[in-house]
Motif scaffolding. Structure first.
Motif, PDB file in Angstrom:
ATOM      1  N   CYS A 125       9.654  -4.091   4.370  1.00 50.10           N
ATOM      2  CA  CYS A 125       9.180  -4.534   3.059  1.00 50.10           C
ATOM      3  C   CYS A 125       7.711  -4.205   2.861  1.00 50.10           C
ATOM      4  O   CYS A 125       7.305  -3.770   1.788  1.00 50.10           O
ATOM      5  CB  CYS A 125       9.403  -6.026   2.887  1.00 50.10           C
ATOM      6  SG  CYS A 125      11.138  -6.437   2.782  1.00 50.10           S
ATOM      7  N   THR A 166       7.049  -0.675   2.044  1.00 50.25           N
ATOM      8  CA  THR A 166       7.644  -0.380   0.742  1.00 50.25           C
ATOM      9  C   THR A 166       8.461   0.908   0.778  1.00 50.25           C
ATOM     10  O   THR A 166       8.422   1.654   1.745  1.00 50.25           O
ATOM     11  CB  THR A 166       6.617  -0.327  -0.413  1.00 50.25           C
ATOM     12  OG1 THR A 166       5.846   0.854  -0.330  1.00 50.25           O
ATOM     13  CG2 THR A 166       5.739  -1.557  -0.450  1.00 50.25           C
ATOM     14  N   PHE A 211      11.230   2.282  -5.672  1.00 47.84           N
ATOM     15  CA  PHE A 211      11.832   1.188  -6.434  1.00 47.84           C
ATOM     16  C   PHE A 211      13.297   1.481  -6.741  1.00 47.84           C
ATOM     17  O   PHE A 211      14.115   0.571  -6.787  1.00 47.84           O
ATOM     18  CB  PHE A 211      11.094   0.963  -7.744  1.00 47.84           C
ATOM     19  CG  PHE A 211       9.681   0.450  -7.580  1.00 47.84           C
ATOM     20  CD1 PHE A 211       9.103   0.280  -6.333  1.00 47.84           C
ATOM     21  CD2 PHE A 211       8.924   0.140  -8.682  1.00 47.84           C
ATOM     22  CE1 PHE A 211       7.813  -0.200  -6.189  1.00 47.84           C
ATOM     23  CE2 PHE A 211       7.626  -0.337  -8.549  1.00 47.84           C
ATOM     24  CZ  PHE A 211       7.070  -0.507  -7.305  1.00 47.84           C
ATOM     25  N   VAL A 213      15.634   0.022  -4.148  1.00 48.43           N
ATOM     26  CA  VAL A 213      15.636  -1.416  -3.854  1.00 48.43           C
ATOM     27  C   VAL A 213      17.000  -2.051  -4.116  1.00 48.43           C
ATOM     28  O   VAL A 213      17.529  -2.770  -3.261  1.00 48.43           O
ATOM     29  CB  VAL A 213      14.534  -2.146  -4.660  1.00 48.43           C
ATOM     30  CG1 VAL A 213      14.661  -3.659  -4.528  1.00 48.43           C
ATOM     31  CG2 VAL A 213      13.160  -1.683  -4.201  1.00 48.43           C
ATOM     32  N   GLU A 214      17.585  -1.792  -5.263  1.00 50.15           N
ATOM     33  CA  GLU A 214      18.861  -2.411  -5.597  1.00 50.15           C
ATOM     34  C   GLU A 214      19.942  -2.061  -4.572  1.00 50.15           C
ATOM     35  O   GLU A 214      20.694  -2.924  -4.121  1.00 50.15           O
ATOM     36  CB  GLU A 214      19.314  -2.015  -6.993  1.00 50.15           C
ATOM     37  CG  GLU A 214      20.572  -2.713  -7.445  1.00 50.15           C
ATOM     38  CD  GLU A 214      20.960  -2.388  -8.874  1.00 50.15           C
ATOM     39  OE1 GLU A 214      21.854  -3.080  -9.395  1.00 50.15           O
ATOM     40  OE2 GLU A 214      20.399  -1.445  -9.467  1.00 50.15           O
ATOM     41  N   VAL A 219      19.256  -3.957  -1.297  1.00 50.20           N
ATOM     42  CA  VAL A 219      19.571  -5.384  -1.434  1.00 50.20           C
ATOM     43  C   VAL A 219      21.082  -5.605  -1.508  1.00 50.20           C
ATOM     44  O   VAL A 219      21.614  -6.516  -0.877  1.00 50.20           O
ATOM     45  CB  VAL A 219      18.859  -5.987  -2.660  1.00 50.20           C
ATOM     46  CG1 VAL A 219      19.381  -7.378  -2.980  1.00 50.20           C
ATOM     47  CG2 VAL A 219      17.350  -6.018  -2.427  1.00 50.20           C
ATOM     48  N   PHE A 268       6.210  -3.517  -6.006  1.00 52.75           N
ATOM     49  CA  PHE A 268       7.371  -3.429  -5.118  1.00 52.75           C
ATOM     50  C   PHE A 268       7.903  -4.821  -4.797  1.00 52.75           C
ATOM     51  O   PHE A 268       9.107  -5.075  -4.861  1.00 52.75           O
ATOM     52  CB  PHE A 268       7.007  -2.687  -3.827  1.00 52.75           C
ATOM     53  CG  PHE A 268       8.125  -2.682  -2.833  1.00 52.75           C
ATOM     54  CD1 PHE A 268       9.149  -1.761  -2.944  1.00 52.75           C
ATOM     55  CD2 PHE A 268       8.171  -3.609  -1.805  1.00 52.75           C
ATOM     56  CE1 PHE A 268      10.210  -1.761  -2.043  1.00 52.75           C
ATOM     57  CE2 PHE A 268       9.220  -3.617  -0.891  1.00 52.75           C
ATOM     58  CZ  PHE A 268      10.243  -2.692  -1.017  1.00 52.75           C
ATOM     59  N   CYS A 302       9.755  -6.280  -7.759  1.00 55.01           N
ATOM     60  CA  CYS A 302      11.049  -5.601  -7.928  1.00 55.01           C
ATOM     61  C   CYS A 302      12.041  -6.094  -6.869  1.00 55.01           C
ATOM     62  O   CYS A 302      13.183  -6.438  -7.188  1.00 55.01           O
ATOM     63  CB  CYS A 302      10.843  -4.088  -7.826  1.00 55.01           C
ATOM     64  SG  CYS A 302      12.350  -3.119  -7.973  1.00 55.01           S
ATOM     65  N   LEU A 303      11.587  -6.164  -5.628  1.00 58.67           N
ATOM     66  CA  LEU A 303      12.440  -6.634  -4.540  1.00 58.67           C
ATOM     67  C   LEU A 303      12.901  -8.069  -4.797  1.00 58.67           C
ATOM     68  O   LEU A 303      14.089  -8.380  -4.692  1.00 58.67           O
ATOM     69  CB  LEU A 303      11.692  -6.547  -3.207  1.00 58.67           C
ATOM     70  CG  LEU A 303      12.424  -7.087  -1.974  1.00 58.67           C
ATOM     71  CD1 LEU A 303      13.685  -6.268  -1.686  1.00 58.67           C
ATOM     72  CD2 LEU A 303      11.489  -7.066  -0.767  1.00 58.67           C
ATOM     73  N   HIS A 332      15.662  -8.306  -7.488  1.00 56.96           N
ATOM     74  CA  HIS A 332      16.990  -7.890  -7.022  1.00 56.96           C
ATOM     75  C   HIS A 332      17.560  -8.888  -6.005  1.00 56.96           C
ATOM     76  O   HIS A 332      18.771  -9.118  -5.976  1.00 56.96           O
ATOM     77  CB  HIS A 332      16.952  -6.470  -6.456  1.00 56.96           C
ATOM     78  CG  HIS A 332      16.834  -5.441  -7.520  1.00 56.96           C
ATOM     79  ND1 HIS A 332      17.853  -5.145  -8.409  1.00 56.96           N
ATOM     80  CD2 HIS A 332      15.801  -4.644  -7.886  1.00 56.96           C
ATOM     81  CE1 HIS A 332      17.465  -4.217  -9.250  1.00 56.96           C
ATOM     82  NE2 HIS A 332      16.214  -3.895  -8.950  1.00 56.96           N
ATOM     83  N   SER A 360      11.809  -6.625 -14.014  1.00 55.33           N
ATOM     84  CA  SER A 360      11.999  -7.574 -12.912  1.00 55.33           C
ATOM     85  C   SER A 360      11.884  -9.012 -13.412  1.00 55.33           C
ATOM     86  O   SER A 360      12.679  -9.880 -13.030  1.00 55.33           O
ATOM     87  CB  SER A 360      10.959  -7.336 -11.814  1.00 55.33           C
ATOM     88  OG  SER A 360      11.112  -6.048 -11.259  1.00 55.33           O
TER      89      SER A 360
END
Length: 192
Positions: free
Chosen positions: A34, A37, A40, A43-44, A47, A74, A77-78, A81, A120
């Motif tokens: 994390c 990074t 982006f 990320v989805e 996750v 980041f 965004c994380l 999600h 986000s």
């Protein structure tokens, strides 16, 4: 031999399983991933594909406080999600802390963060309705700041940190976010 799509799926599955196993054995590894990074756009998938990544929510707020706008974006965004995939108290707590942090920031970079974090923030508002008021408050503060900032400088920073090519107009982006939040609140009121 496997068709190309099956081979690609298999390779992806092996990578996801390995990531999951590593995170279970050592949550320090998820912190490292994390804090380093990644794109982006990935990320989805991370996750959704790696169940043990939910531990990353406890690292997201300290990552916000590092001072790097890229890491702050980041982290947000994380978290958003993670909220969608894991709408649990730990994630709600991290999202609340993130908003408390954001409400203390009053600079050009905080406005850039807010504008680029709108998708986000809207994801978080949709999953955690109790946070709508804080998100609305944040957008209102940033809307006032936009009026006072040098627009050329602000736009240059938005372009520098944005992962998309679309041109965002700060005031219009904030106004659209307000409208989407209002629509979300009205839809929830009708549903109850």
């Amino acid at each position: 031999t496997l068709p190309a799509i099956s081979k690609q799926w298999y390779q992806r599955r092996v990578a996801i399983t390995a990531g999951h196993d590593f995170f279970i054995k050592n949550d320090g590894l998820s912190k490292l991933v994390c804090w380093q990074t990644f794109k982006f756009s990935q990320v989805e998938g991370v996750v959704n594909g790696i169940p043990s990544i939910h531990v990353a929510s406890k690292f997201a707020v300290p990552l916000l406080q590092q001072g790097s706008l890229q890491k702050q974006l980041f982290s947000t965004c994380l978290l958003s999600h993670l909220a969608v995939q894991y709408p649990i108290p730990q994630t709600l707590g991290s999202c609340t802390e993130m908003l408390q942090w954001a409400l203390t920031q009053n600079s050009e970079l905080s406005t850039v963060w807010t504008i680029l974090s709108i998708p986000s923030l809207l994801r978080i508002a949709n999953i955690f309705p109790p946070l709508v008021d804080k998100i609305t408050q944040l957008l209102a503060i940033q809307r006032k700041l936009v009026k006072a900032l040098d627009m050329k400088s602000l736009m240059a920073k938005i372009r520098m940190y944005s992962e998309t090519e679309e041109s965002l107009k700060p005031a219009a982006a904030l106004d659209t976010a307000f409208e989407e939040l209002a629509t979300l609140v009205l839809a929830r009121m009708k549903g109850t």
